[in-house]
Design an enzyme around this catalytic site. Structure first.
Site, mmCIF file in Angstrom:
data_model
loop_
_atom_site.group_PDB
_atom_site.id
_atom_site.type_symbol
_atom_site.label_atom_id
_atom_site.label_comp_id
_atom_site.label_asym_id
_atom_site.label_seq_id
_atom_site.Cartn_x
_atom_site.Cartn_y
_atom_site.Cartn_z
ATOM 1 N N MET A 1 -11.416 -4.942 7.049
ATOM 2 C CA MET A 1 -9.695 -4.507 7.281
ATOM 3 C C MET A 1 -9.728 -4.580 8.315
ATOM 4 O O MET A 1 -10.896 -4.983 9.460
ATOM 5 C CB MET A 1 -10.788 -3.079 7.605
ATOM 6 C CG MET A 1 -11.252 -2.288 6.180
ATOM 7 S SD MET A 1 -9.691 -1.488 5.133
ATOM 8 C CE MET A 1 -8.781 -1.067 6.367
ATOM 9 N N ASP B 1 -5.022 3.384 -2.015
ATOM 10 C CA ASP B 1 -6.504 4.565 -0.583
ATOM 11 C C ASP B 1 -6.468 5.869 -1.168
ATOM 12 O O ASP B 1 -5.352 6.624 -0.515
ATOM 13 C CB ASP B 1 -5.013 3.715 0.580
ATOM 14 C CG ASP B 1 -5.000 2.895 1.120
ATOM 15 O OD1 ASP B 1 -5.941 1.927 1.414
ATOM 16 O OD2 ASP B 1 -3.515 2.177 0.809
ATOM 17 N N SER C 1 1.151 -1.332 0.252
ATOM 18 C CA SER C 1 -0.298 0.215 0.058
ATOM 19 C C SER C 1 0.730 1.257 -0.028
ATOM 20 O O SER C 1 1.589 0.924 1.295
ATOM 21 C CB SER C 1 -0.520 0.068 1.417
ATOM 22 O OG SER C 1 -1.153 1.613 1.332
ATOM 23 N N HIS D 1 -1.702 -1.655 -3.906
ATOM 24 C CA HIS D 1 -2.512 -0.562 -3.740
ATOM 25 C C HIS D 1 -2.772 0.301 -3.249
ATOM 26 O O HIS D 1 -1.830 1.398 -2.876
ATOM 27 C CB HIS D 1 -2.962 -1.844 -2.058
ATOM 28 C CG HIS D 1 -4.272 -1.926 -1.436
ATOM 29 N ND1 HIS D 1 -4.998 -2.688 -1.671
ATOM 30 C CD2 HIS D 1 -4.994 -0.655 0.216
ATOM 31 C CE1 HIS D 1 -6.096 -2.013 -0.262
ATOM 32 N NE2 HIS D 1 -5.472 -0.997 0.531
ATOM 33 N N HIS E 1 -8.950 1.318 -2.967
ATOM 34 C CA HIS E 1 -9.834 0.434 -2.177
ATOM 35 C C HIS E 1 -10.354 2.669 -1.672
ATOM 36 O O HIS E 1 -9.885 3.519 -1.442
ATOM 37 C CB HIS E 1 -8.875 0.387 -0.796
ATOM 38 C CG HIS E 1 -9.207 0.451 0.725
ATOM 39 N ND1 HIS E 1 -8.408 0.106 1.932
ATOM 40 C CD2 HIS E 1 -10.481 0.505 0.911
ATOM 41 C CE1 HIS E 1 -9.473 0.199 2.439
ATOM 42 N NE2 HIS E 1 -10.516 0.565 2.209
ATOM 43 N N MET F 1 -8.640 8.401 0.286
ATOM 44 C CA MET F 1 -10.100 9.074 1.763
ATOM 45 C C MET F 1 -10.111 10.083 1.023
ATOM 46 O O MET F 1 -9.409 10.870 0.471
ATOM 47 C CB MET F 1 -8.934 9.181 1.899
ATOM 48 C CG MET F 1 -8.245 7.491 2.482
ATOM 49 S SD MET F 1 -7.045 7.420 4.176
ATOM 50 C CE MET F 1 -6.597 6.536 3.707
ATOM 51 N N ASP G 1 -6.930 -5.809 5.324
ATOM 52 C CA ASP G 1 -6.191 -4.803 4.837
ATOM 53 C C ASP G 1 -6.034 -4.191 6.565
ATOM 54 O O ASP G 1 -6.610 -3.422 7.034
ATOM 55 C CB ASP G 1 -6.510 -3.699 4.097
ATOM 56 C CG ASP G 1 -6.062 -2.508 4.057
ATOM 57 O OD1 ASP G 1 -4.628 -2.091 4.655
ATOM 58 O OD2 ASP G 1 -6.690 -1.532 3.426
ATOM 59 N N MET H 1 -12.311 4.814 0.061
ATOM 60 C CA MET H 1 -12.544 5.104 1.415
ATOM 61 C C MET H 1 -12.881 6.390 0.904
ATOM 62 O O MET H 1 -12.344 7.661 1.691
ATOM 63 C CB MET H 1 -11.522 5.314 2.216
ATOM 64 C CG MET H 1 -11.103 3.561 2.728
ATOM 65 S SD MET H 1 -9.127 3.929 3.461
ATOM 66 C CE MET H 1 -8.454 3.714 2.565
HETATM 67 C C1 DX5 Z 1 -6.103 1.898 6.009
HETATM 68 C C2 DX5 Z 1 -5.353 2.020 4.280
HETATM 69 C C3 DX5 Z 1 -5.022 0.443 4.258
HETATM 70 C C4 DX5 Z 1 -2.734 0.996 4.971
HETATM 71 C C5 DX5 Z 1 -2.295 -0.433 5.736
HETATM 72 O O1 DX5 Z 1 -7.167 2.874 6.322
HETATM 73 O O2 DX5 Z 1 -6.804 1.414 3.962
HETATM 74 O O3 DX5 Z 1 -3.934 0.344 3.228
HETATM 75 O O4 DX5 Z 1 -2.903 1.722 3.933
HETATM 76 O O5 DX5 Z 1 -0.762 -0.009 6.195
HETATM 77 P P1 DX5 Z 1 -0.213 -0.576 7.361
HETATM 78 O O6 DX5 Z 1 -0.115 -2.029 6.542
HETATM 79 O O7 DX5 Z 1 0.737 0.312 7.264
HETATM 80 O O8 DX5 Z 1 -1.204 -0.842 8.134
HETATM 81 ZN ZN ZN Z 2 -5.782 -0.002 1.834
#
Ligand code: DX5
Ligand code: ZN
Length: 222
Positions: free
Chosen positions: A136, A34, A7, A32, A65, A36, A174, A67
């Site tokens: 999650m 993320d 990620s 991956h 992903h 947000m 994740d 969010m």
């Molecule tokens: C959190 C994300 C994850 C995050 C995971 O909201 O969806 O993908 O990057 O990071 P680590 O592996 O550091 O928990």
């Molecule tokens: Zn994620």
């Protein structure tokens, strides 16, 4: 085969291209991504413009992903930018059937995501038409959080649900995955393992990616 999905949330953005390529060279399977929006989760990250730049250079499939609120509004932009997989949260997607069908109709794999506090039963219908499900193991919003231990039981229960309802669905997990728990998590039923800080905060990203990928391969031989 167990898939490793670094990620980039925990990457050093000054060095992003080099760091993504180190993951590629280390044997990562997906990248991956993320997304947000500061509404569905408290943090703000990046959007389709960045994904498009990565797509231009990175040979691996990109896993977006989302969010964000109102994901339907942005799904076409992410697929157009090059997302091969797109996932949306069950908690903020009221018309989950329509949304997953939209993702598939655009040619991407469709995933449904579930937060740690949401009962697994909420996924029952969506598993009939999702390509993958993302469990999650931290509350979404930030990298570097601790793995919530109960996630292992949830993962086992989700694996049983998937086998019962639609065995073709892949299970992604994740949050808080590191070298000290990746084998246990893989053996509890995860097919795709997302790792952020556990790769990007290491001394050598390529070496660490290879190490985690080897651990996943080993977990399958046990
Ligand atoms: C959190 C994300 C994850 C995050 C995971 O909201 O969806 O993908 O990057 O990071 P680590 O592996 O550091 O928990
Ligand atoms: Zn994620």
């Amino acid at each position: 085969m167990k898939l490793l999905a670094p990620s980039i949330l925990s990457a050093d953005f000054w060095e992003l291209g080099k760091q993504v390529m180190a993951c590629v060279e280390g044997g990562a399977d997906l990248i991956h991504f993320d997304v947000m929006d500061g509404h569905f989760v408290p943090n703000i990250t990046f959007g389709p413009v960045l994904l498009e730049s990565i797509k231009r250079h990175c040979p691996l499939p990109l896993d977006a992903h989302l969010m964000i609120e109102n994901p339907d509004r942005y799904i076409p932009d992410f697929v157009k930018a090059g997302a091969d997989m797109v996932s949306v949260h069950i908690e903020n997607t009221p018309h989950i059937h329509r949304t997953l069908e939209l993702i598939k109709s655009l040619g991407a794999k469709a995933g449904v995501v579930i937060n740690p506090g949401t009962p697994l039963g909420a996924l029952e219908e969506a598993l009939h038409y999702a390509d993958f499900v993302l469990l999650m193991s931290v509350n979404p919003g930030f990298g570097g959080q601790r793995f919530i231990p109960r996630s292992i039981q949830r993962l086992r229960a989700l694996k049983a649900m998937v086998e019962n309802i639609n065995p073709s669905v892949l299970i992604e997990i994740d949050g808080g995955i590191k070298e000290d728990n990746i084998v246990d998590v893989a053996r509890a039923g995860a097919d795709i393992l997302v790792v952020g800080s556990g790769i990007f905060h290491s001394e050598d990203i390529k070496v660490q990616t290879k190490k985690l990928k080897d651990m996943l391969t080993f977990s399958e031989a046990l």
